[in-house]
Design a protein around this motif. Structure first.
Motif, PDB file in Angstrom:
ATOM      1  N   MET A 101       1.004  -1.275  -0.106  1.00  0.00           N
ATOM      2  CA  MET A 101       0.142   0.014   0.009  1.00  0.00           C
ATOM      3  C   MET A 101       0.807   1.245   0.014  1.00  0.00           C
ATOM      4  O   MET A 101       0.681   2.320  -0.832  1.00  0.00           O
ATOM      5  CB  MET A 101      -1.197   0.134   1.046  1.00  0.00           C
ATOM      6  CG  MET A 101      -2.042   1.127   1.172  1.00  0.00           C
ATOM      7  SD  MET A 101      -3.038   1.131   2.464  1.00  0.00           S
ATOM      8  CE  MET A 101      -1.811   1.434   3.804  1.00  0.00           C
ATOM      9  N   ILE A 102       1.930   1.273   0.790  1.00  0.00           N
ATOM     10  CA  ILE A 102       2.785   2.429   0.853  1.00  0.00           C
ATOM     11  C   ILE A 102       3.545   2.553  -0.321  1.00  0.00           C
ATOM     12  O   ILE A 102       3.792   3.689  -0.941  1.00  0.00           O
ATOM     13  CB  ILE A 102       4.090   2.230   1.867  1.00  0.00           C
ATOM     14  CG1 ILE A 102       3.094   2.260   3.353  1.00  0.00           C
ATOM     15  CG2 ILE A 102       5.046   3.100   1.994  1.00  0.00           C
ATOM     16  CD1 ILE A 102       3.996   1.813   4.422  1.00  0.00           C
ATOM     17  N   PHE A 103       4.035   1.329  -1.225  1.00  0.00           N
ATOM     18  CA  PHE A 103       4.566   1.691  -2.430  1.00  0.00           C
ATOM     19  C   PHE A 103       3.509   2.198  -3.644  1.00  0.00           C
ATOM     20  O   PHE A 103       4.251   2.992  -4.289  1.00  0.00           O
ATOM     21  CB  PHE A 103       5.023   0.327  -2.737  1.00  0.00           C
ATOM     22  CG  PHE A 103       5.606   0.234  -4.237  1.00  0.00           C
ATOM     23  CD1 PHE A 103       6.944   0.606  -4.462  1.00  0.00           C
ATOM     24  CD2 PHE A 103       4.790  -0.236  -5.484  1.00  0.00           C
ATOM     25  CE1 PHE A 103       7.347   0.620  -5.741  1.00  0.00           C
ATOM     26  CE2 PHE A 103       5.281  -0.073  -6.659  1.00  0.00           C
ATOM     27  CZ  PHE A 103       6.619   0.297  -6.840  1.00  0.00           C
ATOM     28  N   GLN A 104       2.368   1.742  -3.514  1.00  0.00           N
ATOM     29  CA  GLN A 104       1.665   2.361  -4.559  1.00  0.00           C
ATOM     30  C   GLN A 104       1.133   3.794  -4.241  1.00  0.00           C
ATOM     31  O   GLN A 104       0.778   4.661  -5.225  1.00  0.00           O
ATOM     32  CB  GLN A 104       0.041   1.553  -4.564  1.00  0.00           C
ATOM     33  CG  GLN A 104       0.318   0.044  -5.083  1.00  0.00           C
ATOM     34  CD  GLN A 104       0.913  -0.004  -6.687  1.00  0.00           C
ATOM     35  OE1 GLN A 104       0.576   0.932  -7.309  1.00  0.00           O
ATOM     36  NE2 GLN A 104       1.462  -0.969  -6.679  1.00  0.00           N
ATOM     37  N   ALA A 105       1.054   4.108  -2.898  1.00  0.00           N
ATOM     38  CA  ALA A 105       1.112   5.421  -2.528  1.00  0.00           C
ATOM     39  C   ALA A 105       2.373   6.558  -3.163  1.00  0.00           C
ATOM     40  O   ALA A 105       2.084   7.580  -3.377  1.00  0.00           O
ATOM     41  CB  ALA A 105       0.638   5.820  -1.082  1.00  0.00           C
ATOM     42  N   LEU A 106       3.192   5.683  -2.955  1.00  0.00           N
ATOM     43  CA  LEU A 106       4.662   6.431  -3.169  1.00  0.00           C
ATOM     44  C   LEU A 106       4.640   6.541  -4.786  1.00  0.00           C
ATOM     45  O   LEU A 106       5.052   7.643  -5.258  1.00  0.00           O
ATOM     46  CB  LEU A 106       5.585   5.460  -2.766  1.00  0.00           C
ATOM     47  CG  LEU A 106       7.271   6.306  -2.993  1.00  0.00           C
ATOM     48  CD1 LEU A 106       7.211   7.342  -1.968  1.00  0.00           C
ATOM     49  CD2 LEU A 106       8.304   5.160  -2.568  1.00  0.00           C
ATOM     50  N   VAL A 107       4.171   5.616  -5.646  1.00  0.00           N
ATOM     51  CA  VAL A 107       4.127   5.863  -6.996  1.00  0.00           C
ATOM     52  C   VAL A 107       3.282   7.236  -7.481  1.00  0.00           C
ATOM     53  O   VAL A 107       3.448   8.073  -8.423  1.00  0.00           O
ATOM     54  CB  VAL A 107       3.396   4.575  -7.725  1.00  0.00           C
ATOM     55  CG1 VAL A 107       2.985   4.821  -9.037  1.00  0.00           C
ATOM     56  CG2 VAL A 107       4.287   3.577  -7.509  1.00  0.00           C
ATOM     57  N   ILE A 108       2.149   7.320  -6.505  1.00  0.00           N
ATOM     58  CA  ILE A 108       1.056   8.490  -6.761  1.00  0.00           C
ATOM     59  C   ILE A 108       1.877   9.755  -6.603  1.00  0.00           C
ATOM     60  O   ILE A 108       1.815  10.983  -7.254  1.00  0.00           O
ATOM     61  CB  ILE A 108      -0.173   8.451  -6.059  1.00  0.00           C
ATOM     62  CG1 ILE A 108      -1.093   7.165  -6.709  1.00  0.00           C
ATOM     63  CG2 ILE A 108      -0.862   9.810  -6.286  1.00  0.00           C
ATOM     64  CD1 ILE A 108      -1.466   7.482  -8.046  1.00  0.00           C
ATOM     65  N   ALA A 163      -5.601  -0.087  -2.891  1.00  0.00           N
ATOM     66  CA  ALA A 163      -6.169   1.095  -1.676  1.00  0.00           C
ATOM     67  C   ALA A 163      -4.924   1.778  -1.729  1.00  0.00           C
ATOM     68  O   ALA A 163      -5.055   3.133  -1.399  1.00  0.00           O
ATOM     69  CB  ALA A 163      -6.082   0.591  -0.573  1.00  0.00           C
ATOM     70  N   GLY A 164      -3.678   1.639  -2.347  1.00  0.00           N
ATOM     71  CA  GLY A 164      -2.585   2.460  -2.076  1.00  0.00           C
ATOM     72  C   GLY A 164      -2.744   3.696  -2.763  1.00  0.00           C
ATOM     73  O   GLY A 164      -2.330   4.915  -2.341  1.00  0.00           O
ATOM     74  N   PRO A 165      -3.159   3.850  -4.251  1.00  0.00           N
ATOM     75  CA  PRO A 165      -3.312   5.081  -4.843  1.00  0.00           C
ATOM     76  C   PRO A 165      -4.310   6.061  -4.241  1.00  0.00           C
ATOM     77  O   PRO A 165      -4.056   7.333  -4.091  1.00  0.00           O
ATOM     78  CB  PRO A 165      -3.864   4.784  -6.162  1.00  0.00           C
ATOM     79  CG  PRO A 165      -3.457   3.106  -6.306  1.00  0.00           C
ATOM     80  CD  PRO A 165      -3.362   2.692  -4.940  1.00  0.00           C
ATOM     81  N   LEU A 166      -5.465   5.544  -3.636  1.00  0.00           N
ATOM     82  CA  LEU A 166      -6.536   6.319  -3.038  1.00  0.00           C
ATOM     83  C   LEU A 166      -5.790   6.721  -1.744  1.00  0.00           C
ATOM     84  O   LEU A 166      -5.941   8.165  -1.257  1.00  0.00           O
ATOM     85  CB  LEU A 166      -7.443   5.565  -2.521  1.00  0.00           C
ATOM     86  CG  LEU A 166      -8.598   6.217  -1.716  1.00  0.00           C
ATOM     87  CD1 LEU A 166      -8.947   7.457  -2.484  1.00  0.00           C
ATOM     88  CD2 LEU A 166      -9.865   5.147  -1.515  1.00  0.00           C
ATOM     89  N   PHE A 167      -4.852   6.057  -1.075  1.00  0.00           N
ATOM     90  CA  PHE A 167      -4.423   6.676   0.302  1.00  0.00           C
ATOM     91  C   PHE A 167      -3.488   7.647  -0.162  1.00  0.00           C
ATOM     92  O   PHE A 167      -3.151   8.673   0.548  1.00  0.00           O
ATOM     93  CB  PHE A 167      -3.574   5.282   0.864  1.00  0.00           C
ATOM     94  CG  PHE A 167      -2.866   5.707   2.224  1.00  0.00           C
ATOM     95  CD1 PHE A 167      -3.374   6.068   3.310  1.00  0.00           C
ATOM     96  CD2 PHE A 167      -1.594   5.472   2.211  1.00  0.00           C
ATOM     97  CE1 PHE A 167      -2.721   6.496   4.628  1.00  0.00           C
ATOM     98  CE2 PHE A 167      -0.772   5.702   3.539  1.00  0.00           C
ATOM     99  CZ  PHE A 167      -1.406   6.263   4.370  1.00  0.00           C
TER     100      PHE A 167
END
Length: 466
Positions: free
Chosen positions: A241-248, A389-393
Motif C-alpha cells: 500500500m505504501i509503495f502504490q501511494a509512493l508511485v502516486i 487501496a494504495g493510490p487512494l491513500f
C-alpha cells in the motif's frame, strides 16, 4: 512419492542446479516465463484497445477495472486448485485464455470489436490467469523435492520480475505496429507454454474433498493460525500500500517539476530491477548471513545492529530485513529530490520484496503442501487489495499534506512498522523464531549440531529460515 520430472539428485545447490536436476520444473519455468510476459503486455494492450477509433478514455478505466477485479477470485480459486490436479488446471486455464484472446483477434480482423466484448474478455482472461498462477505455485511443490523448493521459488520469482520488465514495453511496441500484433503474440506464447506442459508427466496424490466453503475456511484458518504467515501477509500488504501511494506521489511530483514520461517510466521500472536482484540473491541469503555473522563476531556493536535488523544470528529474518530496507529507501527518497535517487530507492524496495516473496512462497510450500493454493490465494487477495487501496491513500495524503510532507508521512509509517516487527516480542518471534530463545541460548547462534550429528532445527519450525 517421487516428484514428477526429476532427473537425479541435486549435487550442487542453487537455482541453476534446480533447473538441471528437474526437467519438469525447467519446462514449467520456461513456459511460464514467456506466458507471463504476454500477460503483462495485455495490461497495456487492453486499455489501448478501449480507446481505439476515438472511444472515450473513460472506457479504458472500465477495461482496466474489469482486468483487475478478478483478484477477488483468489480465495475460491485457491480452494478449487487444491482439490484438482494442478497440471489440468494450468492447461485448461491457458486454453481458455487463448480462446478469449483469439475472439478479440477475430473481432479486430472483421472490424467489429465492441467495448462490451472487450470488457468481458478482459474479465474472463484475468480470471483464468488467477487459476493459472495458483496452479503454477502448487505444481512447483509437486515436482520439486522439499529441500530444493526454496531455490525453485527463487527461480520462479525471478521470471515474474523479468516478465514485468519486458512484457509492458513489448505490448506497447507491438500495438504501435499493429493493434492485433500483441494479441497474436500472446497466442503464440500460450501455445509454447501448452507444448512445454505436455512433457510434464507423473502422478499427483488425490486430495480429500470437503464442501467448498469448508475448504476455503480451512485455508484462511491456516494463515490466521500460522504466526509467520499471518504477520508476513499483513506486513507485505502494508508495504504494498505504501509503495502504490509512493508511485502516486512520484507522478504528482513529476508533473510539478516537468519530468518527462520516459524518465517517469524508467524510474518506476527500477522496482522490477530490484525485484529481479532480490529473487536471485534469495538462495544465497544464508551464506550472506553466515559471512556477516563471522565479520561482526569481533564487532559487538555492529553485530547488535545487524542482529536487530534481521541480518544475522538469532535475529535473522528476511521479513524484518524487508521492513528496514524500506525505511532506508524512503529515507533516501525523502531527503533527496533527484529522480535517480528515487530510482535507487525503488531498486532497494524491489530487492526487499523479491527476497520476501521467495521466503513466503518457500514457507508455504514446505509447511502446507496440501493447502498451497488456498494459503497463497488468501495472501494474494490481502496483498492486491492493499495495492488497490494504495493510490487512494496516497491521493488523500497529497491533498492534505502536499508532495514533500507526504513522503515524510510514508517514511514515518514505514519506520513505525519496522519498529513494531523488531521490538514487539510477539511479532518479532513470529518473523524470527530464534529471537525468542534469547541471546544466551543455543538459538542465539546459527543452527547447532546435536550429539548425533544432525542439525538442530528447533528454532526453524517450518524447516526454512524465515
Amino acid at each position: 512419492m517421487v516428484p514428477a520430472g526429476i532427473k537425479g539428485k541435486v549435487r550442487r545447490r542453487g537455482p541453476l542446479a534446480v533447473l538441471v536436476a528437474y526437467p519438469g520444473f525447467r519446462r514449467l519455468w520456461l513456459g511460464s516465463a514467456v506466458s507471463m510476459a504476454g500477460t503483462r503486455a495485455l495490461g497495456v494492450v487492453y486499455p489501448l484497445l478501449a480507446v481505439l477509433d476515438g472511444r472515450s478514455v473513460v472506457w479504458a478505466g472500465w477495461v482496466v477495472f474489469a482486468w483487475t477485479v478478478p483478484t477477488l477470485l483468489y480465495i475460491p480459486a485457491g480452494a478449487l486448485v487444491d482439490r484438482w490436479d494442478p497440471r489440468l488446471v494450468l492447461r485448461w486455464s491457458e486454453v481458455l485464455r487463448a480462446v478469449a484472446i483469439a475472439s478479440v483477434v477475430l473481432a479486430l480482423m472483421w472490424g467489429r470489436l465492441d467495448v462490451w466484448h472487450l470488457l468481458a474478455v478482459a474479465f474472463f482472461e484475468a480470471a483464468f490467469s488467477v487459476f493459472s498462477s495458483l496452479a503454477e505455485t502448487a505444481l512447483i511443490s509437486a515436482i520439486v523435492r522439499k529441500k530444493d523448493i526454496g531455490n525453485a521459488m527463487a527461480v520462479h520469482e525471478s521470471s515474474v520480475h523479468i516478465a514485468v520488465l519486458t512484457g509492458r514495453p513489448l505490448g506497447g511496441l507491438l500495438f504501435g505496429w499493429l493493434p492485433a500484433a500483441p494479441l497474436v503474440a500472446n497466442l503464440v506464447l500460450i501455445g509454447g507454454f501448452l507444448t512445454a506442459l505436455r512433457g510434464l508427466g507423473g502422478s499427483f496424490t488425490s486430495r480429500d474433498r470437503a464442501p467448498l466453503l469448508q475448504e476455503i475456511r480451512r485455508g484462511i484458518t491456516v494463515v490466521r493460525g500460522d504466526a509467520f504467515l499471518r504477520v508476513a501477509t499483513w506486513l507485505t500488504a502494508a508495504t504494498n500500500m505504501i509503495f502504490q501511494a509512493l508511485v502516486i506521489v512520484f507522478i504528482a511530483s513529476g508533473v510539478d517539476h516537468g519530468t518527462s514520461p520516459l524518465v517517469t517510466g524508467l524510474v518506476l521500472a527500477a522496482s522490477g530491477v530490484g525485484g529481479l536482484i532480490g529473487s536471485l540473491v534469495a538462495p544465497r541469503r544464508g551464506r550472506v548471513a553466515s559471512w556477516l555473522a563471522g565479520w561482526t563476531a569481533r564487532r559487538p556493536l555492529v553485530g547488535k545492529v545487524t542482529d536487530h535488523a534481521g541480518l544475522t544470528r538469532r535475529g535473522r529474518s528476511t521479513l524484518v530485513l524487508h521492513a528496514w530496507l524500506w525505511v532506508l529507501s524512503l529515507a533516501l527518497i525523502a531527503f533527496t529530490n533527484a529522480p535517480v535517487f528515487f530510482a535507487a530507492g525503488l531498486v532497494v524496495m524491489g530487492a526487499a520484496g523479491g527476497l520476501s516473496n521467495v521466503t513466503i512462497k518457500t514457507v508455504t510450500s514446505r509447511s502446507h503442501p496440501d493447502l498451497i493454493a488456498r494459503v497463497t490465494g488468501f495472501s494474494r487477495l490481502v496483498s492486491y487489495g492493499a495495492s488497490a487501496a494504495g493510490p487512494l491513500f496516497g491521493s488523500v495524503l497529497l491533498m492534505v499534506l502536499g508532495v514533500h510532507l507526504t513522503v515524510f508521512a510514508l517514511l514515518g509509517l514505514t519506520l513505525l512498522i519496522a519498529s513494531l516487527v523488531t521490538w514487539v516480542r510477539r511479532l518479532r518471534g513470529s518473523l524470527s523464531p530464534r529471537w525468542e530463545a534469547g541471546p544466551g541460548s543455543a538459538g542465539a547462534a546459527e543452527p547447532s549440531t546435536s550429539r548425533g550429528g544432525a542439525k538442530d532445527t528447533m528454532y526453524e519450525p517450518q524447516q526454512v529460515t524465515v
